[in-house]
Design a protein around this motif. Structure first.
Motif, mmCIF file in Angstrom:
data_model
loop_
_atom_site.group_PDB
_atom_site.id
_atom_site.type_symbol
_atom_site.label_atom_id
_atom_site.label_comp_id
_atom_site.label_asym_id
_atom_site.label_seq_id
_atom_site.Cartn_x
_atom_site.Cartn_y
_atom_site.Cartn_z
ATOM 1 N N UNK A 353 -19.987 -79.563 19.131
ATOM 2 C CA UNK A 353 -20.048 -79.751 17.682
ATOM 3 C C UNK A 353 -19.023 -78.844 16.984
ATOM 4 N N UNK A 354 -18.914 -77.611 17.466
ATOM 5 C CA UNK A 354 -17.945 -76.672 16.887
ATOM 6 C C UNK A 354 -16.520 -77.154 17.120
ATOM 7 N N UNK A 355 -16.264 -77.676 18.278
ATOM 8 C CA UNK A 355 -14.919 -78.170 18.587
ATOM 9 C C UNK A 355 -14.570 -79.375 17.714
ATOM 10 N N UNK A 356 -15.532 -80.293 17.584
ATOM 11 C CA UNK A 356 -15.285 -81.463 16.754
ATOM 12 C C UNK A 356 -15.052 -81.066 15.292
ATOM 13 N N UNK A 358 -13.768 -78.222 14.349
ATOM 14 C CA UNK A 358 -12.439 -77.603 14.278
ATOM 15 C C UNK A 358 -11.351 -78.680 14.229
ATOM 16 N N UNK A 359 -11.514 -79.738 15.037
ATOM 17 C CA UNK A 359 -10.546 -80.830 15.030
ATOM 18 C C UNK A 359 -10.555 -81.541 13.671
ATOM 19 N N UNK A 360 -11.753 -81.726 13.120
ATOM 20 C CA UNK A 360 -11.888 -82.384 11.828
ATOM 21 C C UNK A 360 -11.180 -81.585 10.738
ATOM 22 N N UNK A 361 -11.366 -80.259 10.782
ATOM 23 C CA UNK A 361 -10.737 -79.383 9.789
ATOM 24 C C UNK A 361 -9.221 -79.391 9.939
ATOM 25 N N UNK A 362 -8.741 -79.364 11.178
ATOM 26 C CA UNK A 362 -7.298 -79.343 11.437
ATOM 27 C C UNK A 362 -6.628 -80.612 10.917
ATOM 28 N N UNK A 363 -7.246 -81.767 11.179
ATOM 29 C CA UNK A 363 -6.665 -83.024 10.725
ATOM 30 C C UNK A 363 -6.752 -83.156 9.207
ATOM 31 N N UNK A 364 -7.854 -82.655 8.637
ATOM 32 C CA UNK A 364 -7.993 -82.685 7.181
ATOM 33 C C UNK A 364 -6.876 -81.885 6.529
ATOM 34 N N UNK A 382 -9.878 -88.843 7.830
ATOM 35 C CA UNK A 382 -10.278 -88.346 9.152
ATOM 36 C C UNK A 382 -11.564 -89.023 9.610
ATOM 37 N N UNK A 383 -12.487 -89.209 8.697
ATOM 38 C CA UNK A 383 -13.769 -89.843 9.050
ATOM 39 C C UNK A 383 -13.571 -91.280 9.514
#
Length: 541
Positions: A353-356, A358-364, A382-383
């Motif tokens: 969940x933390x990794x996902x 982090x990826x979500x934040x990076x792409x945002x 992103x969603x």
């Protein structure tokens, strides 16, 4: 003692006794006796003479003969063993080159030294025959289980007597744990290798090999012996724990239940032989994810993600199941990895969940910075599964319009901004590549983006000729196996998601353009390489 003064049948009786004791052909012993007597005769009559001895297989009588071979007049080198055609006419009616003149000579007296020499020759020949017999007997038994008796111990290695038919060695690193044996103990082992060496055949045993467990199950479970159940894979931590994967080819037979046996009788027999080694019997499944879930038992698995190209698998487990999935000192996951042939990464649901996140934040943040939009709009992109600018710039407009709150003007503006950003990045990368010395021949080559050209230039690939000399894995990356461990080979263009097939096509196209290869040969090469990769993937599966 003269050979004629002895009981002539004693030679045959001695040969038969030695052959019975060493379990070899009696004729081999008699041949050894003939050679030893011939050597003794040569020491009496002269070493240059060709003396041969023949022992009658029925009466035991030994006859001594001197052999001289007919040769050309100018080819005589040994006057004691050769003679010319003219000389041979005194003994033969019509002599020809290659004929032999045979003269019987008196038997010799075997003095003490001659008798000792004869004995050594016989012993040597018998020993060689015994070694050949042992090698021929055991060379085809590699991969089988045999029973023997502990004969002695040398530096931790166990020498096993194979019921009088030879000796084998069980090295200390092939023993289970700290097991020890005393002289006279019976021992059951797996024949790991049989080699023919100068000192005689060497038979190497093992009790730690995975195949040893498989053979034990074959002995205890009739369905495995009959082929109804097949052992697909075995992984062992000798003396501690093991996992074995089985499949049944008859739907009415449960492979796990058959291997366990009534009240665990079958598996317990194997456990007892392996010094109490705990055995997990797992149903094999063609689907890798399902098989891995079974292999990680008793831990529960929430999700499995397989990277077939990398040969790795990612497993997500509940937080409270992490220690159970890994096992003591990593034993459970290590055995599961050996069983499936894949590298396994285990993470908890919170880690995933933390990794996902982090990826979500990076792409945002990527979309906020490059498209100059607010956080809410970036999160919507992103969603909906957008991960990079290329997807936004060149996706069908209808896909952007399907997002809640996006009208046609907004979607068109986003695509325009994405394309402007990409063009600016391309110009910058192309200028950098030219500054690094990339030539026009490579810049004009179709299939390479400016960012790829920049990456190639940084790796000193600046001309079309440089590019054509590259291997596909040098561009796209790959995996090699060294000492049983998979090792990652980084590719120059790997970060651009270039596949091996695409790399092959680009390299062969460059070679065709340069005239290095024929276009037809290039097509055949790509087909062969693709087929070889498919075979490798199937072998790993």
């Amino acid at each position: 003692m003269a050979i004629t003064s002895a009981n002539q049948l004693e030679l045959l009786q001695t040969a038969e006794a030695v052959a019975r004791e060493k379990m070899i052909d009696p004729d081999l012993v008699i041949q050894a006796m003939e050679e030893s007597l011939a050597r003794a005769a040569k020491s009496r009559y002269g070493a240059e003479m060709d003396i041969r001895v023949k022992i009658d297989r029925k009466t035991g009588r030994a006859s001594f003969s001197r052999i001289r071979t007919v040769v050309e007049d100018d080819a005589v080198e040994n006057y004691q063993a050769q003679l010319t055609v003219a000389q041979a006419r005194s003994f033969l009616a019509d002599p020809k080159v290659g004929d032999e003149v045979i003269d019987e000579v008196p038997p010799v007296d075997l003095g003490r030294i001659a008798a000792q020499s004869a004995k050594q020759v016989i012993l040597q020949k018998v020993r060689e025959a015994e070694r050949d017999r042992q090698y021929e007997e055991f060379k085809d038994r590699k991969g089988q289980i045999l029973n023997g008796v502990v004969k002695r111990e040398e530096y931790g290695n166990i020498i096993v007597d194979l019921n009088g038919r030879g000796e084998a060695i069980l090295r200390r690193n092939e023993k289970i744990g700290r097991e020890s044996y005393r002289i006279g103990d019976r021992i059951r082992s797996y024949i790991k290798d049989v080699r023919r060496e100068a000192r005689g055949p060497q038979i190497f045993l093992s009790r730690t090999a995975p195949e040893f467990m498989a053979e034990l199950f074959k002995m205890e479970v009739p369905e495995i012996y009959d082929g109804i159940i097949e052992i697909k894979a075995v992984a062992r931590d000798p003396g501690s724990r093991a996992k074995i994967a089985v499949i049944s080819y008859e739907s009415s037979i449960d492979p796990v239940g058959a291997c366990v046996g009534m009240r665990g009788s079958r598996v317990q027999a194997v456990v007892n032989e392996l010094q109490g080694e705990k055995i997990d019997i797992i149903p094999w499944n063609q689907d890798q994810a399902t098989f891995l879930v079974n292999a990680l038992q008793p831990a529960e698995v929430s999700k499995v993600v397989i990277d077939e190209e990398a040969g790795k698998i990612e497993v997500v487990v509940p937080d409270e199941q992490l220690s159970l999935a890994i096992g003591r000192r990593g034993q459970n996951v290590r055995l599961a990895s050996q069983l499936t042939g894949l590298d396994i990464d285990i993470m908890t649901e919170s880690d995933e969940s933390a990794r996902r996140q982090a990826e979500f934040t990076e792409r945002t943040n990527l979309f906020i910075e490059t498209l100059d939009i607010d956080e809410m709009m970036a999160q919507l992109l992103v969603s909906e599964g957008f991960t990079n600018l290329e997807e936004v710039a060149y996706v069908d407009l209808d896909e952007l319009l399907s997002i809640d709150g996006f009208d046609e003007a907004t979607a068109a503006e986003l695509q325009a901004r994405a394309r402007d950003n990409l063009e600016a990045a391309n110009r910058k990368a192309l200028e950098s590549a030219k500054a690094l010395g990339v030539e026009d021949s490579l810049i004009n080559f179709e299939g390479l983006t400016p960012q790829m050209l920049e990456a190639l230039a940084k790796d000193n690939i600046k001309t079309l000729e440089d590019f054509a000399t590259c291997a596909d894995w040098e561009l796209a990356g790959g995996w090699t196996t060294e000492n049983g461990q998979r090792k990652k080979d980084e590719g120059v263009l790997e970060k651009f998601d270039l596949s091996l097939e695409e790399a092959q096509h680009l390299v062969m196209t460059a070679r065709v353009m340069l005239g290095w290869v024929d276009p037809t040969a290039a097509d055949d090469y790509v087909e062969e390489e693709t087929g070889a990769e498919d075979e490798d993937e199937q072998a790993r599966a």
